[in-house]
Design an enzyme around this catalytic site. Structure first.
Site, mmCIF file in Angstrom:
data_model
loop_
_atom_site.group_PDB
_atom_site.id
_atom_site.type_symbol
_atom_site.label_atom_id
_atom_site.label_comp_id
_atom_site.label_asym_id
_atom_site.label_seq_id
_atom_site.Cartn_x
_atom_site.Cartn_y
_atom_site.Cartn_z
ATOM 1 N N GLY A 244 92.431 28.464 -1.888
ATOM 2 C CA GLY A 244 91.072 28.896 -1.345
ATOM 3 C C GLY A 244 91.137 30.225 -0.566
ATOM 4 O O GLY A 244 92.345 31.002 -0.798
ATOM 5 N N GLU A 266 97.707 28.147 -1.065
ATOM 6 C CA GLU A 266 97.539 29.024 -2.287
ATOM 7 C C GLU A 266 96.035 30.066 -1.826
ATOM 8 O O GLU A 266 95.072 29.462 -2.278
ATOM 9 C CB GLU A 266 97.208 28.307 -3.652
ATOM 10 C CG GLU A 266 98.594 27.479 -3.984
ATOM 11 C CD GLU A 266 99.610 28.364 -4.293
ATOM 12 O OE1 GLU A 266 99.461 29.573 -4.812
ATOM 13 O OE2 GLU A 266 100.769 27.753 -4.819
HETATM 14 P P1 NAD Z 1 86.897 28.849 0.055
HETATM 15 O O1 NAD Z 1 88.090 29.260 1.015
HETATM 16 O O2 NAD Z 1 85.628 29.178 0.525
HETATM 17 O O3 NAD Z 1 86.977 27.291 -0.269
HETATM 18 C C1 NAD Z 1 88.001 26.734 -0.920
HETATM 19 C C2 NAD Z 1 88.144 25.152 -0.208
HETATM 20 O O4 NAD Z 1 88.203 25.234 0.892
HETATM 21 C C3 NAD Z 1 86.710 24.484 -0.840
HETATM 22 O O5 NAD Z 1 87.057 23.216 -1.084
HETATM 23 C C4 NAD Z 1 86.182 24.474 0.708
HETATM 24 O O6 NAD Z 1 85.322 23.430 1.122
HETATM 25 C C5 NAD Z 1 87.314 24.266 1.487
HETATM 26 N N1 NAD Z 1 87.418 24.672 3.008
HETATM 27 C C6 NAD Z 1 87.069 25.900 3.559
HETATM 28 N N2 NAD Z 1 87.062 25.676 4.752
HETATM 29 C C7 NAD Z 1 87.833 24.804 5.137
HETATM 30 C C8 NAD Z 1 88.514 24.407 6.578
HETATM 31 N N3 NAD Z 1 88.441 25.101 7.464
HETATM 32 N N4 NAD Z 1 89.197 23.214 6.204
HETATM 33 C C9 NAD Z 1 89.193 22.399 5.238
HETATM 34 N N5 NAD Z 1 88.725 22.800 4.009
HETATM 35 C C10 NAD Z 1 88.094 23.915 4.113
HETATM 36 O O7 NAD Z 1 87.313 29.529 -1.272
HETATM 37 P P2 NAD Z 1 86.189 29.691 -2.601
HETATM 38 O O8 NAD Z 1 85.168 30.608 -2.580
HETATM 39 O O9 NAD Z 1 86.169 28.270 -3.306
HETATM 40 O O10 NAD Z 1 87.357 30.262 -3.638
HETATM 41 C C11 NAD Z 1 87.696 31.757 -3.660
HETATM 42 C C12 NAD Z 1 88.857 32.072 -2.846
HETATM 43 O O11 NAD Z 1 89.942 31.269 -3.180
HETATM 44 C C13 NAD Z 1 89.445 33.493 -3.217
HETATM 45 O O12 NAD Z 1 90.140 33.986 -2.169
HETATM 46 C C14 NAD Z 1 90.620 33.077 -4.224
HETATM 47 O O13 NAD Z 1 91.459 34.238 -4.278
HETATM 48 C C15 NAD Z 1 91.158 32.046 -3.584
HETATM 49 N N6 NAD Z 1 91.795 31.312 -4.666
HETATM 50 C C16 NAD Z 1 93.295 31.271 -4.731
HETATM 51 C C17 NAD Z 1 94.161 30.711 -5.394
HETATM 52 C C18 NAD Z 1 95.651 30.710 -5.685
HETATM 53 O O14 NAD Z 1 96.300 30.010 -6.169
HETATM 54 N N7 NAD Z 1 96.318 31.598 -4.513
HETATM 55 C C19 NAD Z 1 93.528 30.082 -6.718
HETATM 56 C C20 NAD Z 1 92.094 30.151 -6.671
HETATM 57 C C21 NAD Z 1 91.347 30.590 -5.787
#
Ligand code: NAD
Length: 517
Positions: A244, A266
């Protein structure tokens, strides 16, 4: 009373879910916690209402997974591979259903949604083969009559926290490897994509039953960050694999470290490509347009910065703008469409704000950035912005289709611009000059986890390890030796002699009278 959405899109989602063997829960009146609403970005309509997991549910999922671990870790790895092989077959059978759910929940165009499901099938094949190749190694011992070796053992419960934009591929990279490595999985998908998770869970449970695997190897918990936090803090979770935003990683990493758990992160990217004066521009433009505008700019590996030699920057920008104007924006179920919706109004507003900031910083909007349609869905034309320099907004990841174009004069300057951001996921160079290509891949070239030549930044194959450096978090998933993150290593020394020599020549025991002199 079940309260699924009433639209045809909801009906399509529920039908696909049903064919995968998952059913929607019954949500009774006003009782219980506020339901989790699954919506589609296609038109903003409701697909389903679901129960978010309670803390007791999360605890029970981890406890169940831990119980399964005690059995699963003793099952021979090639037999564990049979489960993953069967999962791959079921994913193949339900490729179309799963792609439907990916399109409905994440808004990916059909071809990309099918590609994402194919990635799941590919990693299952890889993992099934890997189950016979979890190699340790033997080192020469410095002591006679001794054997020194390393063995790899299952680690424990793996928590997978995933992002909306790869709702199933990221889960499969983790889960296929974790299962062959002997680890059960508890999955918290993005709150935006719960239905794809339920479908995958149903297929994995079926594969487990058919292959005689123990109960409890896989659990899905649904909800927002709060549910993720409960997994992060659970001491029985051996590895937290979290995908995320950087913001999420900053919250997760210290909490896992505080209990000495393992983390695989990631996180966000801010990927760039360098286009040198020698580049094959026809090829470069095709690669750039897919990497920058594909998936409506919502891949972690999306191309966000283009660093072009000053002698060709006008030409390259014009060609890209021309290609962008040909891109069709609209419903991802329409075969002629190449750019689907943004995930939410929040994403649209973030894009809008970033474009305003870029303009205030002296940037010129070359094309795109317009909202298409109105209402509860958010479609935009992908934007290209010429920037005079790499300002703060260029150095930030805006999760939307904005491509910033910068000019460079010397190759060193191009590399400095390229590496001059906090993230380090994917990178590319377009060149026909071997010296430039090799320099880009060398130790003082790209500082990213993925570095490509004459191919865009997105669209990785499963065979290589996937992940990035700096604020991207340092994790590696998928192919190569990424499996090592899901196992613990033991170093073994066996003495098969009748002597007891100590390492480094240390003597410990009664000293002889000769020594005493
Ligand atoms: P996000 O960070 O909002 O959420 C990702 C996940 O983390 C969700 O399931 C969310 O509920 C959970 N989450 C959020 N805060 C948390 C916490 N404090 N504790 C535990 N879990 C928590 O991201 P998004 O909007 O769903 O996705 C987009 C982001 O993800 C972009 O920044 C993108 O670059 C990144 N991403 C990275 C990769 C990689 O492989 N590097 C792959 C896909 C997406």
């Amino acid at each position: 009373m079940t309260l699924p959405g009433t639209s045809t899109l909801a009906a399509r989602a529920i039908a696909a879910l049903g064919r995968c063997g998952a059913t929607l829960p019954t949500i009774a009146g006003d009782a219980g916690p506020v339901p989790l609403t699954a919506r589609t970005p296609i038109d903003g309509s409701v697909l389903a209402f679901l129960h978010p997991s309670t803390s007791a549910d999360v605890e029970a999922a981890v406890a169940g997974a831990h119980d399964a671990f005690l059995t699963w870790r003793t099952v021979p790895a090639p037999k564990r591979g049979s489960l993953v092989r069967r999962l791959g077959e079921l994913l193949s059978e339900h490729k179309s259903d799963l792609a439907d759910l990916v399109t409905l929940e994440a808004g990916k165009i059909r071809s990309e949604a099918l590609g994402e499901v194919q990635e799941m099938i590919d990693i299952c094949e890889f993992a099934a083969g890997l189950s016979r190749q979890l190699y340790g190694r033997t080192m020469g011992s410095e002591r006679p009559g001794h054997r020194l070796s390393e063995t790899w053992h299952p680690l424990g419960v793996v928590a997978v926290i995933s992002a909306f934009n790869f709702p199933v591929a990221v889960w499969s990279w983790n889960t296929a490897l974790a299962l062959v490595c002997g680890d059960p999985v508890v999955w918290k998908p993005s709150e935006t994509t719960p239905l794809t998770a339920m479908a995958c869970d149903a297929l994995l449970r079926r594969a487990a039953t058919e292959t005689g695997a123990p109960d409890g190897l896989h659990h899905v918990v649904l909800g927002t960050a709060v549910v993720g936090e409960q997994l992060v803090d659970n001491p029985r979770v051996a590895l937290v694999s979290a995908t995320g935003s950087v913001r999420m990683g900053r919250a997760v990493a210290p909490r896992v470290a505080a209990r000495f758990g393992r983390c695989l992160l990631e996180l966000g990217g801010n990927n760039a490509a360098i286009v040198t004066a020698s580049a094959d521009l026809d090829l470069a433009v095709r690669g750039i347009v897919f990497a920058a505008a594909g998936t409506a700019g919502q891949r972690c590996t999306t191309l966000r910065r283009l660093i072009v030699h000053r002698s060709i920057v006008d030409d390259v920008t014009d060609r890209i703008a021309g290609a962008y104007r040909q891109l069709t924006v609209g419903s991802p179920f329409d075969d002629s469409v190449l750019v689907g919706p943004l995930i939410s109004g929040k994403a649209y507003h973030a894009m809008h704000a970033a474009l305003d900031t870029a303009r205030a910083d002296g940037g010129v909007l070359v094309t795109g950035g317009q909202r298409v349609g109105s209402g509860e869905s958010f479609y935009v034309t992908p934007a290209v912005v010429r920037m005079p320099e790499q300002t703060a907004i260029v150095r930030a990841e805006t999760f939307a289709p904005i491509l910033y174009v910068l000019a460079y004069d010397t190759f060193d300057e191009a590399i400095a611009l390229h590496n001059g951001v906090p993230q380090g996921l994917s990178s590319a160079i377009f060149t026909t000059d071997q010296r430039e290509a090799e320099r880009f891949l060398a130790a003082d070239g790209s500082d990213c986890g993925i570095a490509n030549v004459n191919i865009g930044t997105s669209g990785a194959e499963i065979g290589g390890a996937f992940g990035g450096e700096k604020e991207t978090g340092g994790g590696r998933e998928s192919g190569s030796d990424a499996w090592k993150s899901y196992m613990r290593r033991a170093t073994n020394t066996v003495n098969y002699s009748v002597e007891l020599p100590l390492a480094q020549g240390v003597e410990f025991g009664p000293r002889s009278s000769d020594d005493a002199e």
